[in-house]
Design a protein around this motif. Structure first.
Motif, PDB file in Angstrom:
ATOM      1  N   VAL A  65       0.828  -1.210   0.000  1.00 35.63           N
ATOM      2  CA  VAL A  65       0.000   0.000   0.000  1.00 35.63           C
ATOM      3  C   VAL A  65       0.860   1.257   0.000  1.00 35.63           C
ATOM      4  O   VAL A  65       0.544   2.235  -0.677  1.00 35.63           O
ATOM      5  CB  VAL A  65      -0.924  -0.003   1.252  1.00 35.63           C
ATOM      6  CG1 VAL A  65      -1.848   1.201   1.234  1.00 35.63           C
ATOM      7  CG2 VAL A  65      -1.708  -1.300   1.327  1.00 35.63           C
ATOM      8  N   ILE A  66       1.943   1.204   0.769  1.00 34.18           N
ATOM      9  CA  ILE A  66       2.769   2.407   0.925  1.00 34.18           C
ATOM     10  C   ILE A  66       3.525   2.705  -0.363  1.00 34.18           C
ATOM     11  O   ILE A  66       4.093   1.807  -0.983  1.00 34.18           O
ATOM     12  CB  ILE A  66       3.761   2.212   2.087  1.00 34.18           C
ATOM     13  CG1 ILE A  66       2.991   2.036   3.383  1.00 34.18           C
ATOM     14  CG2 ILE A  66       4.716   3.390   2.202  1.00 34.18           C
ATOM     15  CD1 ILE A  66       3.855   1.730   4.571  1.00 34.18           C
ATOM     16  N   THR A  67       3.520   3.976  -0.757  1.00 42.27           N
ATOM     17  CA  THR A  67       4.309   4.379  -1.928  1.00 42.27           C
ATOM     18  C   THR A  67       5.717   4.753  -1.462  1.00 42.27           C
ATOM     19  O   THR A  67       5.901   5.162  -0.317  1.00 42.27           O
ATOM     20  CB  THR A  67       3.670   5.575  -2.636  1.00 42.27           C
ATOM     21  OG1 THR A  67       3.562   6.644  -1.692  1.00 42.27           O
ATOM     22  CG2 THR A  67       2.304   5.227  -3.165  1.00 42.27           C
ATOM     23  N   GLN A  69       7.488   7.269  -1.948  1.00 43.29           N
ATOM     24  CA  GLN A  69       7.688   8.666  -1.555  1.00 43.29           C
ATOM     25  C   GLN A  69       7.380   8.921  -0.083  1.00 43.29           C
ATOM     26  O   GLN A  69       8.022   9.747   0.558  1.00 43.29           O
ATOM     27  CB  GLN A  69       6.804   9.594  -2.417  1.00 43.29           C
ATOM     28  CG  GLN A  69       7.243   9.709  -3.859  1.00 43.29           C
ATOM     29  CD  GLN A  69       6.689   8.593  -4.737  1.00 43.29           C
ATOM     30  OE1 GLN A  69       6.122   7.615  -4.246  1.00 43.29           O
ATOM     31  NE2 GLN A  69       6.867   8.728  -6.042  1.00 43.29           N
ATOM     32  N   VAL A  70       6.354   8.246   0.450  1.00 40.62           N
ATOM     33  CA  VAL A  70       5.966   8.542   1.834  1.00 40.62           C
ATOM     34  C   VAL A  70       6.327   7.394   2.775  1.00 40.62           C
ATOM     35  O   VAL A  70       5.833   7.328   3.884  1.00 40.62           O
ATOM     36  CB  VAL A  70       4.452   8.856   1.961  1.00 40.62           C
ATOM     37  CG1 VAL A  70       4.114  10.130   1.231  1.00 40.62           C
ATOM     38  CG2 VAL A  70       3.610   7.700   1.476  1.00 40.62           C
ATOM     39  N   PRO A  73       7.929   8.450   6.599  1.00 38.03           N
ATOM     40  CA  PRO A  73       6.959   8.879   7.620  1.00 38.03           C
ATOM     41  C   PRO A  73       5.946   7.796   7.957  1.00 38.03           C
ATOM     42  O   PRO A  73       5.565   7.656   9.135  1.00 38.03           O
ATOM     43  CB  PRO A  73       6.288  10.107   6.999  1.00 38.03           C
ATOM     44  CG  PRO A  73       6.739  10.183   5.602  1.00 38.03           C
ATOM     45  CD  PRO A  73       7.979   9.388   5.476  1.00 38.03           C
ATOM     46  N   ALA A  74       5.527   7.019   6.959  1.00 35.63           N
ATOM     47  CA  ALA A  74       4.545   5.966   7.245  1.00 35.63           C
ATOM     48  C   ALA A  74       5.149   4.910   8.173  1.00 35.63           C
ATOM     49  O   ALA A  74       4.502   4.460   9.121  1.00 35.63           O
ATOM     50  CB  ALA A  74       4.066   5.328   5.944  1.00 35.63           C
TER      51      ALA A  74
END
Lengths: 230, 224
Positions: A65-67, A69-70, A73-74
């Motif tokens: 799910v996580i891209t 770019q983020v 922080p995620a």
């Protein structure tokens, strides 16, 4: 590689080859802070291992799910959330343990090993292998913390696993030993400089061991070239 | 199709979604653990009070019987122990300035101003040196038992190095000095606020007017 052998390789990697403290030289801040006794080192190690397994699994599950770019922080959000939940759960349901470990648990968030494993391993592998990686890295960290704590404790106060029963419960009281009776104490070893000294010697020892092992392996290859080809 | 994943708005929504999930989990976790944490904190308080006040002097729930004093350093909550109607002893916190920060001490004092017990409940002194003030490590802190301002002159409320009666630890003088000072100030606090701490019955009734019920059976010969 078959599944069990890959899991074993991951565990060995964490315990020795790629040991958090002795090879990656990460997480030195909690290492220096808590290893004044073997008991504290063991406690911090166990708490970190538990958190590391949980965060690795959680991050592995959301890795699709996580891209990119983020992702940082995620990851930090997931790690901080899990550590806070663990902190509250231990405070509520294992209060005696919390009184001893309470100080260390919030420190785990800032432990770069957790984010490091999330980034390097859990975000690229399935949950089962990620759990194995967390367990291996955590146990390697625990072993290093306990070992350095034990050396500092014996040199500094002449005891080993002092107050283990306070943290691990009365059945573990047998761990408490006085190595050198009537010892006057060697303050330097208990204070942070002692942590640097022991850590330095531990790193050197592992380096010597690994160098000898690789030289022996190279010698074995040189003498038996035939077997190496297979 | 997968292009939307690289757009800035998707990153924001994704991160926002993660924050939302984490917030819900934390809020739920807080709600779930709050009662257990509160009761554990109360049990801690009761345990530390029980260590400084002997069982014979407390028949009540000390955590419910409190007076709050305005002291220079803030408010001090005084927990009162009663075996009968009057207050037999009080327990309260005092804070000393140690080598590694605050040393939180709970002390119990009886009606006459004599110390029943002192315990260090929180400190960050050097392990192996200053932490000998912890009752689980050494029995140094029991040196305060039974002392009062009446039976110990002011000059003796100091470590031996300073001419007092308390041992210092080799390599750590600041820590015991801080504890001794804090306990002495605690007794001064008791003297200054005795009436308020002990409540309406601060002055002892004449001893003869109240017959001791425990003494009566002993005067007769028991058949055993």
């Amino acid at each position: 590689m078959s599944k069990p052998s890959r899991a074993m390789a991951i565990l060995k990697d964490g315990l020795w080859t790629n040991n958090v403290t002795l090879s990656q030289k990460l997480a030195l801040c909690p290492l220096l802070a808590v290893t004044s006794t073997a008991t504290n080192g063991l406690g911090m190690g166990i708490a970190t291992t538990a958190v590391l397994v949980m965060t690795n699994v959680a991050i592995s599950l959301v890795r699709g799910v996580i891209t990119p770019q983020v992702r940082i922080p995620a990851f930090i959000l997931v790690i901080a959330g899990i550590v806070t939940l663990v902190d509250m759960a231990i405070n509520a349901y294992a209060h005696e343990l919390y009184k001893v470990l309470g100080l260390f648990i919030p420190l785990i968030v800032t432990n770069c090993v957790i984010l490091g494993r999330a980034e390097a391993f859990a975000s690229r592998n399935g949950p089962a292998y990620s759990a194995a990686d967390g367990l291996g890295m955590g146990m390697g960290f625990t072993a290093a913390l306990t070992g350095i704590g034990a050396i500092r404790e014996v040199l500094g106060s002449g005891t080993l696993f002092a107050n283990a029963s306070l943290m691990l419960g009365a059945p573990m009281a047998f761990l408490e030993t006085t190595v050198i009776s009537d010892y006057k104490g060697f303050l330097l070893m208990i204070l942070p400089p002692g942590g640097f000294l022991v850590l330095g010697f531990a790193l050197a020892a592992k380096r010597i061991f690994d160098t000898r092992a690789s030289r022996r392996a190279a010698a074995a290859v040189a003498t038996e070239p035939a077997s190496a080809c297979h | 199709m997968a292009n939307y994943r690289t757009t800035p708005w998707f990153q924001g929504v994704l991160l926002g979604g993660f924050c939302l999930v984490a917030s819900v989990a934390l809020a739920y976790g807080t709600k779930l653990t709050a009662p257990a944490i509160e009761s554990a904190a109360k049990a801690d308080l009761t345990a530390s009070l029980n260590q400084v006040i002997p069982a014979s002097k407390r028949a009540n729930d000390m955590t419910a019987d409190t007076v709050t004093l305005d002291t220079p350093g803030g408010k001090t909550i005084v927990y009162r122990a009663r075996s009968g109607k009057k207050v037999d002893a009080v327990a309260y916190r005092v804070v000393g300035k140690g080598y590694g920060g605050d040393i939180v001490i709970v002390m119990g004092v009886d009606r006459s101003g004599e110390i029943l017990g002192v315990r260090v409940v929180q400190h960050s002194e050097t392990p192996g040196l200053g932490d000998k003030i912890d009752a689980r490590k050494t029995d140094w802190v029991h040196g305060f038992d039974k002392l009062s301002r009446a039976n110990t002159p002011d000059a003796k409320w100091a470590v031996k190095k300073d001419g007092g009666r308390f041992d210092q630890f080799s390599g750590a003088t600041i820590t015991p000095r801080a504890v001794v000072k804090a306990v002495k100030e605690g007794l001064e606090l008791f003297e200054a606020n005795r009436a308020q701490m002990l409540g309406a019955e601060a002055d002892d009734p004449p001893a003869a007017s109240v017959p001791d019920p425990a003494a009566a059976p002993k005067s007769e010969r028991s058949v055993s």
